[in-house]
Scaffold this motif. Structure first.
Motif, PDB file in Angstrom:
ATOM      1  N   SER A 159       0.823  -1.208   0.000  1.00 61.72           N
ATOM      2  CA  SER A 159       0.000   0.000   0.000  1.00 61.72           C
ATOM      3  C   SER A 159       0.858   1.260   0.000  1.00 61.72           C
ATOM      4  O   SER A 159       0.465   2.289  -0.537  1.00 61.72           O
ATOM      5  CB  SER A 159      -0.932  -0.005   1.213  1.00 61.72           C
ATOM      6  OG  SER A 159      -1.767   1.125   1.210  1.00 61.72           O
ATOM      7  N   GLU A 160       2.044   1.160   0.595  1.00 63.07           N
ATOM      8  CA  GLU A 160       2.970   2.294   0.629  1.00 63.07           C
ATOM      9  C   GLU A 160       3.751   2.435  -0.677  1.00 63.07           C
ATOM     10  O   GLU A 160       4.617   3.292  -0.800  1.00 63.07           O
ATOM     11  CB  GLU A 160       3.953   2.121   1.801  1.00 63.07           C
ATOM     12  CG  GLU A 160       3.288   2.200   3.151  1.00 63.07           C
ATOM     13  CD  GLU A 160       4.186   1.708   4.286  1.00 63.07           C
ATOM     14  OE1 GLU A 160       5.340   1.272   4.024  1.00 63.07           O
ATOM     15  OE2 GLU A 160       3.717   1.734   5.434  1.00 63.07           O
ATOM     16  N   GLY A 161       3.481   1.556  -1.651  1.00 67.93           N
ATOM     17  CA  GLY A 161       4.133   1.643  -2.954  1.00 67.93           C
ATOM     18  C   GLY A 161       5.457   0.912  -3.053  1.00 67.93           C
ATOM     19  O   GLY A 161       6.169   1.058  -4.047  1.00 67.93           O
ATOM     20  N   LYS A 162       5.807   0.086  -2.064  1.00 65.55           N
ATOM     21  CA  LYS A 162       7.103  -0.600  -2.049  1.00 65.55           C
ATOM     22  C   LYS A 162       7.259  -1.598  -3.200  1.00 65.55           C
ATOM     23  O   LYS A 162       8.377  -1.942  -3.568  1.00 65.55           O
ATOM     24  CB  LYS A 162       7.325  -1.337  -0.731  1.00 65.55           C
ATOM     25  CG  LYS A 162       7.254  -0.459   0.487  1.00 65.55           C
ATOM     26  CD  LYS A 162       8.448   0.442   0.617  1.00 65.55           C
ATOM     27  CE  LYS A 162       8.412   1.130   1.965  1.00 65.55           C
ATOM     28  NZ  LYS A 162       8.978   2.415   2.017  1.00 65.55           N
ATOM     29  N   LEU A 163       6.141  -2.067  -3.781  1.00 60.18           N
ATOM     30  CA  LEU A 163       6.221  -3.040  -4.866  1.00 60.18           C
ATOM     31  C   LEU A 163       6.091  -2.395  -6.245  1.00 60.18           C
ATOM     32  O   LEU A 163       6.406  -3.022  -7.255  1.00 60.18           O
ATOM     33  CB  LEU A 163       5.126  -4.099  -4.711  1.00 60.18           C
ATOM     34  CG  LEU A 163       5.154  -4.923  -3.430  1.00 60.18           C
ATOM     35  CD1 LEU A 163       3.946  -5.838  -3.364  1.00 60.18           C
ATOM     36  CD2 LEU A 163       6.435  -5.726  -3.340  1.00 60.18           C
ATOM     37  N   LYS A 164       5.628  -1.163  -6.280  1.00 63.28           N
ATOM     38  CA  LYS A 164       5.276  -0.511  -7.542  1.00 63.28           C
ATOM     39  C   LYS A 164       6.396  -0.546  -8.577  1.00 63.28           C
ATOM     40  O   LYS A 164       6.189  -0.960  -9.700  1.00 63.28           O
ATOM     41  CB  LYS A 164       4.830   0.920  -7.278  1.00 63.28           C
ATOM     42  CG  LYS A 164       4.228   1.584  -8.496  1.00 63.28           C
ATOM     43  CD  LYS A 164       3.622   2.921  -8.143  1.00 63.28           C
ATOM     44  CE  LYS A 164       2.933   3.487  -9.370  1.00 63.28           C
ATOM     45  NZ  LYS A 164       2.225   4.709  -9.071  1.00 63.28           N
ATOM     46  N   ASN A 165       7.583  -0.108  -8.225  1.00 64.71           N
ATOM     47  CA  ASN A 165       8.700  -0.074  -9.168  1.00 64.71           C
ATOM     48  C   ASN A 165       9.753  -1.138  -8.876  1.00 64.71           C
ATOM     49  O   ASN A 165      10.860  -1.070  -9.402  1.00 64.71           O
ATOM     50  CB  ASN A 165       9.339   1.316  -9.167  1.00 64.71           C
ATOM     51  CG  ASN A 165       8.372   2.371  -9.665  1.00 64.71           C
ATOM     52  OD1 ASN A 165       7.677   2.171 -10.656  1.00 64.71           O
ATOM     53  ND2 ASN A 165       8.294   3.484  -8.964  1.00 64.71           N
ATOM     54  N   ALA A 166       9.405  -2.113  -8.051  1.00 64.31           N
ATOM     55  CA  ALA A 166      10.351  -3.163  -7.674  1.00 64.31           C
ATOM     56  C   ALA A 166      10.548  -4.157  -8.815  1.00 64.31           C
ATOM     57  O   ALA A 166       9.618  -4.427  -9.580  1.00 64.31           O
ATOM     58  CB  ALA A 166       9.854  -3.901  -6.433  1.00 64.31           C
ATOM     59  N   THR A 167      11.750  -4.699  -8.912  1.00 62.74           N
ATOM     60  CA  THR A 167      12.005  -5.772  -9.867  1.00 62.74           C
ATOM     61  C   THR A 167      11.324  -7.039  -9.346  1.00 62.74           C
ATOM     62  O   THR A 167      10.959  -7.116  -8.159  1.00 62.74           O
ATOM     63  CB  THR A 167      13.510  -6.040 -10.013  1.00 62.74           C
ATOM     64  OG1 THR A 167      14.001  -6.557  -8.768  1.00 62.74           O
ATOM     65  CG2 THR A 167      14.267  -4.782 -10.425  1.00 62.74           C
ATOM     66  N   GLU A 168      11.195  -8.051 -10.188  1.00 64.72           N
ATOM     67  CA  GLU A 168      10.589  -9.299  -9.740  1.00 64.72           C
ATOM     68  C   GLU A 168      11.439  -9.936  -8.637  1.00 64.72           C
ATOM     69  O   GLU A 168      10.894 -10.514  -7.693  1.00 64.72           O
ATOM     70  CB  GLU A 168      10.389 -10.281 -10.894  1.00 64.72           C
ATOM     71  CG  GLU A 168       9.638 -11.538 -10.513  1.00 64.72           C
ATOM     72  CD  GLU A 168       8.305 -11.300  -9.789  1.00 64.72           C
ATOM     73  OE1 GLU A 168       7.981 -12.089  -8.872  1.00 64.72           O
ATOM     74  OE2 GLU A 168       7.583 -10.338 -10.114  1.00 64.72           O
TER      75      GLU A 168
END
Length: 189
Positions: free
Chosen positions: A156-165
């Protein structure tokens, strides 16, 4: 140390080892009075937004149950769902409140609509897919709660948004689950 003291110490250590860690830590406290969470509301007053238009409303937090249970309502707008994944130490379940879904649990596919219940045992790969346009809602639960609530907060805080797989998988592993395949696709109901 004499034998009698040593045996007493060993017996005490064995007794303590059998107690749940949470009882020793005194970290969690169960609510002894009960509570109500209104429709469309979150236990902490701050629903989580995981993707554009998808909102999670915590109904029972892990801290409410000594981490035995985590229940939330998922309101989903976008078609799709999570990757095919496994929780090694948690059962997961879904109760459809509104909309149409496809579930895959252990290689078996289930279509589910309002009033249907699907169970995913721990250690078994599973995923779901919201089918079609419009809003759909699920009541979802994890038993025990594990670290899923913390994972959803990070998302929800966006930690996955631009993360690589690789970064996403590292976060999944830190929170007690791992991906074993891509999201499942829509099937006609």
């Amino acid at each position: 140390m004499d034998r009698k003291k040593f045996m007493g110490l060993l017996a005490t250590a064995g007794t303590l080892a059998m107690l749940p860690v949470r009882a020793l830590a005194g970290v969690f406290t169960r609510d002894k009075t009960g509570f109500k969470i209104a429709s469309g509301k979150d236990r902490a007053g701050l629903p989580l937004s995981l993707m554009e238009g998808d909102t999670f409303y915590t109904k029972v937090a892990g801290t409410d149950t000594d981490n035995d249970l985590y229940i939330f309502e998922s309101t989903r707008v976008k078609e799709g769902g999570p990757s095919y994944h496994i929780h090694d130490e948690q059962d997961e379940w879904w109760y459809v409140l509104e909309g149409d879904f496809l579930f895959r649990v252990g290689g078996k596919d289930f279509t589910a609509a309002k009033g249907d219940f699907v169970f995913g045992p721990r250690g078994v790969p599973h995923a779901f897919h919201k089918n079609g346009e419009g809003e759909a809602r699920l009541l979802m639960g994890f038993q025990p709660a594990g670290k899923m609530e913390a994972f959803f907060k990070l998302a929800s805080e966006g930690k996955l948004k631009n993360a690589t797989e690789q970064e996403r998988e590292a976060l999944r592993n830190q929170h007690g689950f791992h991906s074993v395949g891509p999201p499942i696709k829509h099937l006609k109901i």
